[in-house]
Structure formats: C-alpha cells, structure tokens
Scaffold this active site. Structure first.
Site, PDB file in Angstrom:
ATOM      1  CG  LEU A  82     -36.644  30.203 -28.714  1.00 46.15           C
ATOM      2  CD1 LEU A  82     -37.157  28.486 -28.656  1.00 46.15           C
ATOM      3  CD2 LEU A  82     -37.839  30.431 -27.936  1.00 46.15           C
TER       4      LEU A  82
ATOM      5  N   GLY B 210     -39.823  33.170 -35.058  1.00 47.63           N
ATOM      6  CA  GLY B 210     -39.819  33.714 -33.572  1.00 47.63           C
ATOM      7  C   GLY B 210     -41.183  33.860 -32.957  1.00 47.63           C
TER       8      GLY B 210
ATOM      9  CB  ALA C 154     -34.212  37.015 -20.428  1.00 41.51           C
TER      10      ALA C 154
ATOM     11  NE  ARG D   7     -31.443  75.539 -28.479  1.00 39.99           N
ATOM     12  CZ  ARG D   7     -31.347  75.896 -29.292  1.00 39.99           C
ATOM     13  NH1 ARG D   7     -29.967  75.902 -28.920  1.00 39.99           N
ATOM     14  NH2 ARG D   7     -31.655  76.050 -30.263  1.00 39.99           N
TER      15      ARG D   7
ATOM     16  CD  GLU E 224     -35.326  38.312 -23.621  1.00 41.13           C
ATOM     17  OE1 GLU E 224     -36.190  37.202 -23.387  1.00 41.13           O
ATOM     18  OE2 GLU E 224     -34.711  38.022 -23.930  1.00 41.13           O
ATOM     19  N   GLY E 225     -40.115  37.978 -27.080  1.00 41.29           N
ATOM     20  CA  GLY E 225     -42.162  37.898 -26.651  1.00 41.29           C
ATOM     21  C   GLY E 225     -42.298  39.740 -27.245  1.00 41.29           C
TER      22      GLY E 225
END
Ligand SMILES: Cc1cc2nc3c(=O)[nH]c(=O)nc-3n(C[C@H](O)[C@H](O)[C@H](O)COP(=O)(O)OP(=O)(O)OC[C@H]3O[C@@H](n4cnc5c(N)ncnc54)[C@H](O)[C@@H]3O)c2cc1C
Length: 386
Positions: A133, A139, A244, A270, A365-366
């Site tokens: 796309l 974009g 998605a 640690r 995806e946005g």
C-alpha cells in the site's frame, strides 16, 4: 509457578484453550526462534524456511475460517501475536503480514478461484504473501497513491512503486493496491510476473530479523482474474490494516513483557554497592511503573479482543489499543535498557532490540500521530489530519 509480573491475574480472563494456544506458541518460539535471534538480528536475516513450521503451528491466517486456516477467535490469535512479539517484532510482523494483510485481503475480497489457489498454501507456509500500500511519496496519506492500473482490453496494465513492504523480497504473491478509473482496486501479482521487481531494503536499524522491500511495476500486464473483485475503494486496504493492528496491540504487550522479565532477572543478580540493583528504590519505582502499565496494556488487549469476538469493535477502539500499547511498550523497552546499564546495549539482552523494533511498530499500520488524530476525530467529530 506464578509470574510476578502478572499483578492482575490476567490469565483468569482466558479460556483453557486460549492459555494452551499461548503456551504452545511460546514453546515453539523457545525451541526454534529465541536461541537464534541475536544472530538473525545482527545479520539482518529472516529465516524463510521457518514459514512451513509456522504453518504447522497454525498461526498463519490463524483467525480466518476455511481454506486450511485454523479459524480461532480473536483473543487466541492475539495471544499468539503476543508470544511472537515477545520473541521479536520481526516474527510477529511476518505472521501479521501473511495472515492479516496478504491472506485477509484474499479471504475478504478475493474470488473463489483466488482463495482456492492461494489460501491453503499460504496457511501452510508454502507460499508467502506481502501487502503493498505504502509508496515512496505516500505513507500516512495512501489516498494520494500514484501506482496506477489501466485497462487494456480484458487485461490490466500496472505501473508504479511501493515502499517499505514487509516480506516483499521473499513473497510468492503480492497484494498490490492501485488507483484506477473506478477508484482504488486491489490486484494479486505473482512473483516473476514480467515488469515486477522487488529489491531488499538494506541498512535498517529496526526490524532487522524481518525482510522489507521496495516493489516496482513497469508495464506489468495482469489478467482480469488478478483483480480482487470485492475490493472497491480505499476502505478495502484500510480494513486489512485494521485487522493487522489488532495483532499489534497484543504483540506490543509481549515485547514489553520480555523486556521486563529480562530486566527483573538482571536486577536481581547484578550487584552494585554490595546489593542487588533491584533493591534500590529508584529501580523498584521503575519496575512498579512498568508493571502497572504492562498489566493495563494486557487488560486493554483482552478487552478489545472480546469486543472483536462479539463483532462490535470500532476502528477508533483499535487506535486506542495500538497507540497506547505500542507507546507503553517502547517506553518500557527503553527503561529496561537503563536497568541493564552497559550490558543493555548488547544483543545478549533483548530490551534494546525490542526498543529498536518498536520504532517501526510505532510507525507502521498508522503512525502514533495518525492514531491520536483518529481518537481526536472520535472525540470532537473534526478530522484534523486533512
Ligand atoms: C519496517 C517497516 C515495515 C513496513 N511494512 C509495510 C508493509 O508491509 N506494507 C505497507 O504498505 N507499508 C509498510 N510500511 C510502511 C508504513 O505503513 C508507513 O511507514 C507509515 O504508514 C508511515 O508512512 P511514512 O513512513 O511515509 O511517513 P509519513 O506519512 O511521511 O509521516 C512522517 C511523519 O509525519 C507525521 N504525519 C503525517 N501526516 C500527518 C498528519 N496529517 N498530522 C500529523 N502528523 C502527520 C507522521 O505521523 C510521521 O510522524 C512499513 C514500514 C516499516 C518501517
């Protein structure tokens, strides 16, 4: 043994079957993926040969019905994405693109012949798909796309370029969105079609264990049967992205959980100033804040999953999930990196790998800005992004 990070007893919201699916996917990743991740990330390698294994696991097109797909409900699919991204966002991206973008576009908008030809092989991981796309100049605003398909008799002639396409260089079949006289339409373009080329994008600092490509189309001739007959207008590709994104809002929880588990284990061992660094109040504040936001993100994911299963999830609700969970995950990944000190910049530990990966997840995806504006529009009725 109880997981100390599970402050809210979230597994009690899941069915036995959902917990079993989650555990099965986690076991597969522990055996076949996790041990190799530092090497694959460093060498910018996605192991294509793992696709049939993922197919056997049932995660490719997992939430789709028929055609060899597993047909699970939304939360089960989300939990698989969560475990995949707890390993590496590149693997969740592979599964999202294959199932929620490439396969979903065929399942939802394809002809019966297209479904029969591609979906069973894609579910088995024998054929790989991609979804084109985004373009070099479009974009966030795909409506401006320049890739164009024009009719030539019964055929279509496709010209243009797509950018940042996950799986593009290894795909057997590309779902490509193009402007036509009748608006945006989708086309299935098999690998090897004359005039169609895919070039791997190199030197990525993020999603290195995932393959990303630039696609170009120069007078690509396609038969009428290559068109996705039910896809009309930009709403079609956007509906695929919504699928998605759903996997992402679960996946981000997995990446964040893996970072916190890593930092908790490290902080307990640690020693500085003669005590474990987990014993310092500043470290505990970090852990507490991160665990609260991790649990909130997980609750949100399960809630949105249940709404999706009831068929009543709205796009702005998916935006809430994607915006919040990716934003929280990347903050957690960076904070965990600080707890690991200098070791945190090594591929021996996962947090910075996750943080770098999540930079892509924040954008694709946005972008987070676009999802903010989607929520803003839902609140005010005013679309501020155009
Ligand atoms: C690793 C990776 C894999 C990808 N895989 C795919 C794929 O498989 N298929 C595919 O089609 N695409 C894919 N993409 C592309 C991705 O969807 C786009 O990068 C994304 O939509 C953003 O587009 P852009 O990069 O052109 O940024 P732009 O749209 O140029 O945006 C740049 C900045 O401007 C902001 N901005 C833009 N418009 C507005 C506005 N109206 N208001 C406020 N801020 C705004 C953005 O939020 C962003 O911060 C992938 C990207 C990456 C990084």
């Amino acid at each position: 043994m109880k997981d100390p990070l599970d402050l809210l007893d979230i597994p009690s919201l899941l069915t036995d079957e959902e917990r079993e699916i989650q555990a099965t996917v986690a076991r597969f990743l522990a055996d076949h993926v996790r041990p190799n991740l530092p090497e694959w990330f460093e060498n910018a390698h996605f192991p294509r040969e793992i696709a049939p294994e993922l197919g056997k696991l049932g995660v490719l097109g997992m939430h789709l019905k028929g055609y060899g797909c597993a047909g699970t409900e939304a939360v089960a699919y989300g939990l698989a994405c969560l475990e995949l991204e707890a390993a590496d966002s590149g693997f969740r991206s592979f599964v999202s693109v294959q199932g929620s973008l490439a396969m979903y576009s065929i399942h939802r908008y394809g002809s019966e012949e297209q479904k029969q030809e591609w979906l069973p092989r894609m579910a088995a991981g024998e054929a790989i798909g991609c979804f084109g796309l985004t373009e070099p100049d479009f974009g966030s605003n795909p409506a401006g796309m320049r890739t164009r398909a024009v009719r030539d008799g019964e055929d279509w002639i496709l010209n243009g370029a797509k950018m940042w396409i996950t799986n593009g260089a290894i795909a057997d079949i590309a779902t490509v969105w193009a402007a036509t006289e009748e608006g945006v339409r989708g086309f299935l373009v098999p690998r090897g079609t004359p005039g169609f080329e895919a070039r791997e994008i190199k030197q990525k600092l993020s999603l290195r264990a995932s393959t990303t490509a630039e696609l170009s189309f120069a007078d690509v001739r396609l038969p009428a049967s290559a068109q996705l007959p039910e896809a009309r207008g930009l709403g079609a590709p956007l509906s695929c992205l919504n699928e998605a994104r759903f996997g992402i809002l679960f996946g981000a929880v997995g990446a964040a959980r893996d970072c916190l588990q890593t930092a908790l284990a490290y902080g307990g061992e640690r020693i500085q100033f003669d005590r474990p660094i987990s014993g310092f109040q500043l470290t505990q504040q970090k852990f507490a804040d991160m665990a609260v936001s991790l649990n909130n993100a997980a609750l949100l994911a399960v809630h949105l999953g249940r709404l999706k299963e009831q068929g009543r999830i709205r796009p702005e609700q998916v935006s809430v999930g994607k915006l919040n969970n990716v934003r929280e995950a990347i903050a957690i990944a960076r904070e965990c990196r600080t707890i690991l000190g200098a070791n945190g910049i090594s591929l021996d530990y996962s947090p910075l790998r996750h943080a770098n990966n999540l930079e892509s997840v924040l954008t694709y995806e946005g972008t987070s800005e676009i999802h903010t504006l989607v929520i803003g529009q839902a609140l005010t009725g005013i679309p501020a992004y155009r």
